[in-house]
Design a protein around this motif. Structure first.
Motif, PDB file in Angstrom:
ATOM      1  N   UNK A  65       0.795  -1.240   0.000  1.00 45.16           N
ATOM      2  CA  UNK A  65       0.000   0.000   0.000  1.00 45.16           C
ATOM      3  C   UNK A  65       0.825   1.286   0.000  1.00 45.16           C
ATOM      4  N   UNK A  66       2.136   1.160  -0.210  1.00 43.31           N
ATOM      5  CA  UNK A  66       2.965   2.365  -0.348  1.00 43.31           C
ATOM      6  C   UNK A  66       2.917   2.872  -1.785  1.00 43.31           C
ATOM      7  N   UNK A  67       3.664   3.924  -2.076  1.00 44.98           N
ATOM      8  CA  UNK A  67       3.676   4.463  -3.440  1.00 44.98           C
ATOM      9  C   UNK A  67       4.300   3.485  -4.454  1.00 44.98           C
ATOM     10  N   UNK A  68       3.675   3.351  -5.604  1.00 40.60           N
ATOM     11  CA  UNK A  68       4.228   2.565  -6.717  1.00 40.60           C
ATOM     12  C   UNK A  68       4.364   3.493  -7.915  1.00 40.60           C
ATOM     13  N   UNK A  69       5.587   3.636  -8.400  1.00 40.38           N
ATOM     14  CA  UNK A  69       5.821   4.528  -9.535  1.00 40.38           C
ATOM     15  C   UNK A  69       6.450   3.742 -10.685  1.00 40.38           C
ATOM     16  N   UNK A  70       5.845   3.880 -11.839  1.00 43.74           N
ATOM     17  CA  UNK A  70       6.272   3.160 -13.041  1.00 43.74           C
ATOM     18  C   UNK A  70       6.762   4.208 -14.039  1.00 43.74           C
ATOM     19  N   UNK A  71       8.042   4.106 -14.413  1.00 43.22           N
ATOM     20  CA  UNK A  71       8.633   5.114 -15.288  1.00 43.22           C
ATOM     21  C   UNK A  71       8.915   4.505 -16.660  1.00 43.22           C
TER      22      UNK A  71
ATOM     23  N   UNK B 172       7.130   8.984 -21.118  1.00 46.42           N
ATOM     24  CA  UNK B 172       7.966   9.837 -21.975  1.00 46.42           C
ATOM     25  C   UNK B 172       9.198  10.409 -21.266  1.00 46.42           C
ATOM     26  N   UNK B 173       9.641   9.756 -20.230  1.00 45.24           N
ATOM     27  CA  UNK B 173      10.878  10.189 -19.580  1.00 45.24           C
ATOM     28  C   UNK B 173      11.794   8.980 -19.343  1.00 45.24           C
ATOM     29  N   UNK B 174      13.064   9.263 -19.192  1.00 44.00           N
ATOM     30  CA  UNK B 174      14.031   8.206 -18.894  1.00 44.00           C
ATOM     31  C   UNK B 174      14.646   8.460 -17.530  1.00 44.00           C
ATOM     32  N   UNK B 175      15.111   7.394 -16.933  1.00 45.90           N
ATOM     33  CA  UNK B 175      15.885   7.542 -15.708  1.00 45.90           C
ATOM     34  C   UNK B 175      17.320   7.806 -16.136  1.00 45.90           C
ATOM     35  N   UNK B 176      17.959   8.794 -15.506  1.00 46.79           N
ATOM     36  CA  UNK B 176      19.332   9.104 -15.903  1.00 46.79           C
ATOM     37  C   UNK B 176      20.379   8.662 -14.893  1.00 46.79           C
ATOM     38  N   UNK B 177      20.015   8.600 -13.630  1.00 47.99           N
ATOM     39  CA  UNK B 177      21.023   8.194 -12.647  1.00 47.99           C
ATOM     40  C   UNK B 177      20.373   7.655 -11.372  1.00 47.99           C
ATOM     41  N   UNK B 178      21.049   6.672 -10.800  1.00 53.76           N
ATOM     42  CA  UNK B 178      20.623   6.116  -9.520  1.00 53.76           C
ATOM     43  C   UNK B 178      21.642   6.559  -8.473  1.00 53.76           C
ATOM     44  N   UNK B 179      21.159   7.082  -7.364  1.00 56.14           N
ATOM     45  CA  UNK B 179      22.043   7.358  -6.231  1.00 56.14           C
ATOM     46  C   UNK B 179      21.736   6.294  -5.184  1.00 56.14           C
ATOM     47  N   UNK B 180      22.600   5.283  -5.115  1.00 51.96           N
ATOM     48  CA  UNK B 180      22.311   4.117  -4.265  1.00 51.96           C
ATOM     49  C   UNK B 180      22.374   4.464  -2.787  1.00 51.96           C
TER      50      UNK B 180
ATOM     51  N   UNK C   6      17.082   9.821 -10.520  1.00 53.12           N
ATOM     52  CA  UNK C   6      16.840  11.103 -11.184  1.00 53.12           C
ATOM     53  C   UNK C   6      16.370  10.839 -12.617  1.00 53.12           C
ATOM     54  N   UNK C   7      15.346  11.604 -13.028  1.00 51.90           N
ATOM     55  CA  UNK C   7      14.754  11.415 -14.351  1.00 51.90           C
ATOM     56  C   UNK C   7      15.133  12.548 -15.295  1.00 51.90           C
ATOM     57  N   UNK C   8      14.906  12.327 -16.592  1.00 55.79           N
ATOM     58  CA  UNK C   8      15.276  13.343 -17.584  1.00 55.79           C
ATOM     59  C   UNK C   8      14.494  14.640 -17.409  1.00 55.79           C
ATOM     60  N   UNK C   9      13.342  14.588 -16.785  1.00 53.26           N
ATOM     61  CA  UNK C   9      12.589  15.837 -16.586  1.00 53.26           C
ATOM     62  C   UNK C   9      13.042  16.572 -15.319  1.00 53.26           C
ATOM     63  N   UNK C  10      14.116  16.091 -14.721  1.00 53.91           N
ATOM     64  CA  UNK C  10      14.680  16.775 -13.556  1.00 53.91           C
ATOM     65  C   UNK C  10      14.136  16.307 -12.220  1.00 53.91           C
TER      66      UNK C  10
ATOM     67  N   UNK D 128      21.474  -1.525 -20.300  1.00 49.85           N
ATOM     68  CA  UNK D 128      22.156  -1.631 -18.996  1.00 49.85           C
ATOM     69  C   UNK D 128      22.826  -0.335 -18.552  1.00 49.85           C
ATOM     70  N   UNK D 129      22.702   0.719 -19.354  1.00 54.61           N
ATOM     71  CA  UNK D 129      23.424   1.969 -19.080  1.00 54.61           C
ATOM     72  C   UNK D 129      23.263   2.465 -17.649  1.00 54.61           C
ATOM     73  N   UNK D 130      22.030   2.494 -17.198  1.00 51.43           N
ATOM     74  CA  UNK D 130      21.717   2.993 -15.863  1.00 51.43           C
ATOM     75  C   UNK D 130      22.398   2.136 -14.784  1.00 51.43           C
ATOM     76  N   UNK D 131      22.358   0.823 -15.009  1.00 52.26           N
ATOM     77  CA  UNK D 131      22.960  -0.112 -14.043  1.00 52.26           C
ATOM     78  C   UNK D 131      24.478   0.011 -14.031  1.00 52.26           C
ATOM     79  N   UNK D 132      25.065   0.202 -15.212  1.00 56.09           N
ATOM     80  CA  UNK D 132      26.521   0.385 -15.313  1.00 56.09           C
ATOM     81  C   UNK D 132      26.936   1.622 -14.533  1.00 56.09           C
ATOM     82  N   UNK D 133      26.220   2.719 -14.796  1.00 56.67           N
ATOM     83  CA  UNK D 133      26.507   3.988 -14.114  1.00 56.67           C
ATOM     84  C   UNK D 133      26.416   3.837 -12.596  1.00 56.67           C
ATOM     85  N   UNK D 134      25.488   2.993 -12.169  1.00 56.12           N
ATOM     86  CA  UNK D 134      25.258   2.814 -10.728  1.00 56.12           C
ATOM     87  C   UNK D 134      26.254   1.830 -10.119  1.00 56.12           C
TER      88      UNK D 134
END
Lengths: 409, 104
Positions: free
Chosen positions: A27-33, A77-85, A91-95, A242-248
């Protein structure tokens, strides 16, 4: 901001994961990007029914109403650009920045690019609904379509293009079509079906160069032939995103490496579907990456369960299907694990090849036939593979012995 | 309306199996359960209109031959992705070795 479940990738896998989280009463927030403008949708029709339709439509996995009802936030219509573990943020492309408790990477795969100069606007790939629409407008009577790569996407597309009376040629570098994972006997049936429908198939043909002036594509082959087409569709496989995972800093091993519970090296990050490689229990932990609709669905659901702490290992047998003309092909298991084959003939020319390991264990079954003639037996084979049985080859080969009876044994 | 229609002979279907039955421009699936009861549902999967009679019956579940959508054929309840819409069911009776279904 309340931390919740964040899913990157809104395809079959991500969409299924989001729905499953709610089915399990999270029942917490679920966000699908997702990076496409659409609702999560099924990709298999893109090369088949959607391609033949006059006005192709997406086949949504969930409607807007279903997502709203379940309080699933779909950011499109947005991409994830970076994960801060450390901070547990994406962080998404829309800021914007999303805070997660658990993160699922369901980023899928992308068509393998043909590493060759000269490709222009008439050289295309098929992955998304937008790709399908772009291809669809070139499929008309008499239009010349060259398909580079005799794999499933290319062949399904060839069949669809023929239904619309396009002139179709398939160019395959390997000595036969469907080299990867399909036995030669079955590939031969598919090959014959295409030729009977008027598709020209060139095998063992390397491409020397491609020239695309935006209206026509000229493909020069190793044997000196030149193929001129109004459109070239390149279907030479897919690579995991895998770009996002590599970056992370996550481990990559032919995709984002996960354990049997689909967890990456970071206990709060999971990966599922086309983008990940995982150990397959039924083949002694062999690490595989599957590009298949059902796997995306099953792993999306499994990842959701495990994000909620189930700790359940993936135990499914790989399963795959393809439709071309009136033929349907289904494969359960990994046929390259087999050392010998047993053939079982069914009615209407349909047949199944059972693949047995050296020790007699059933490791895969490949079937082809009209309509859904092989479906039931392939499903039973899948259960037999999961049970790791060693059936008598004579029983597998005889139509008089019901496969269901082997399951009970 | 609500006529009983003869679908097949009781022995035409094996235990824990299914058979297709077409009538009046419609298509149905007739099931024989492992405990030897008979059931009937609409013949096409609610996901992509595939004939369920080509699918596999296990206990009280019919599985679509195409995408493995599952239904309880006794109640019509959808039991797993990708299906989410239930299947219509029809009353069935067996008389004098014939399977009859009541088509509403």
């Amino acid at each position: 901001m309340q931390a919740g479940m964040v899913i990157i990738g809104a395809g079959e896998c991500g969409g299924r994961a989001a729905l499953t989280l709610r089915e399990l009463a999270y029942d917490g927030p679920v966000t699908l990007v997702g990076d496409e403008p659409h609702l999560p949708y099924e990709r298999p029709p893109l090369s088949k029914d959607a391609m033949v339709s006059d006005a192709p439509e997406i086949k949504a996995i969930a409607s807007d109403a279903m997502l709203a009802e379940r309080a699933i936030r779909h950011i499109h219509s947005v991409q994830a650009v970076a994960i801060d573990r450390t901070a547990h943020t994406v962080r998404l492309t829309d800021g914007s920045v999303l805070l997660y408790n658990k993160l699922l990477l369901a980023t899928g795969s992308t068509p393998r690019r043909l590493p060759m100069p000269g490709l222009g606007s008439r050289c295309v790939y098929l992955r998304t609904f937008a790709d399908a629409l772009a291809i669809r407008q070139h499929l008309s009577a008499g239009n010349r379509v060259a398909i580079i790569g005799g794999g499933f996407i290319g062949l399904e597309l060839a069949a669809s293009a023929r239904k619309l009376w396009a002139v179709v040629i398939v160019i395959e570098a390997q000595p036969r079509i469907l080299m990867r994972g399909v036995p030669a006997e079955i590939a031969e049936i598919v090959h014959q079906a295409h030729e009977a429908e008027g598709v020209k198939i060139l095998t063992g043909q390397g491409i020397i160069s491609i020239a695309d002036d935006g209206t026509e594509v000229c493909i020069a082959l190793a044997d000196g032939q030149e193929i001129v087409a109004d459109l070239a569709v390149i279907g030479i496989g897919a690579v995991p995103v895998t770009g996002l995972a590599v970056e992370a800093g996550l481990t990559i091993d032919n995709g984002i490496a996960v354990d049997a519970t689909l967890r990456t090296g970071d206990p709060d990050i999971f990966a599922a579907g086309d983008c990940c490689s995982f150990p397959l229990a039924v083949y002694a932990g062999r690490r595989v990456r599957l590009e298949a609709w059902r796997n995306a669905q099953e792993q999306g659901a499994l990842a959701a369960r495990n994000m909620l702490g189930a700790g359940e290992a993936h135990a499914a047998v790989p399963w795959f299907w393809s439709d071309q003309y009136g033929l349907s092909l289904q494969i359960a298991g990994l046929s390259d694990e087999g050392k010998s084959m047993v053939r079982r003939d069914l009615s209407d020319g349909a047949f199944i090849l059972f693949h047995l390991a050296e020790d007699g264990r059933l490791v895969a079954a490949s079937g082809i036939g009209p309509g859904n003639a092989v479906a039931r037996d392939i499903r039973l084979a899948e259960m037999l593979i999961a049970k790791r049985v060693k059936p008598a080859p004579e029983a597998l080969g005889s139509q008089d012995v019901k496969l269901k009876s082997l399951l009970a044994a | 309306m609500s006529d009983w229609v003869e679908a097949c002979a009781a022995g035409d279907i094996d235990e824990e199996d299914v058979m297709r039955f077409d009538h009046g421009g419609r298509t149905f699936a007739i099931y024989r359960s492992p405990d030897d009861d008979y059931f009937a549902t609409d013949g096409l999967c609610t996901h992509e209109k595939v004939h369920l009679a080509d699918g596999l019956v296990m206990d009280d579940i019919i599985e679509c031959p195409k995408h493995n959508g599952r239904f309880n054929y006794k109640t019509g309840a959808a039991r797993g992705a990708p299906v989410c819409v239930n299947l219509a069911t029809y009353p069935v009776k067996v008389e004098a070795g014939k399977v009859l279904i009541q088509i509403g």
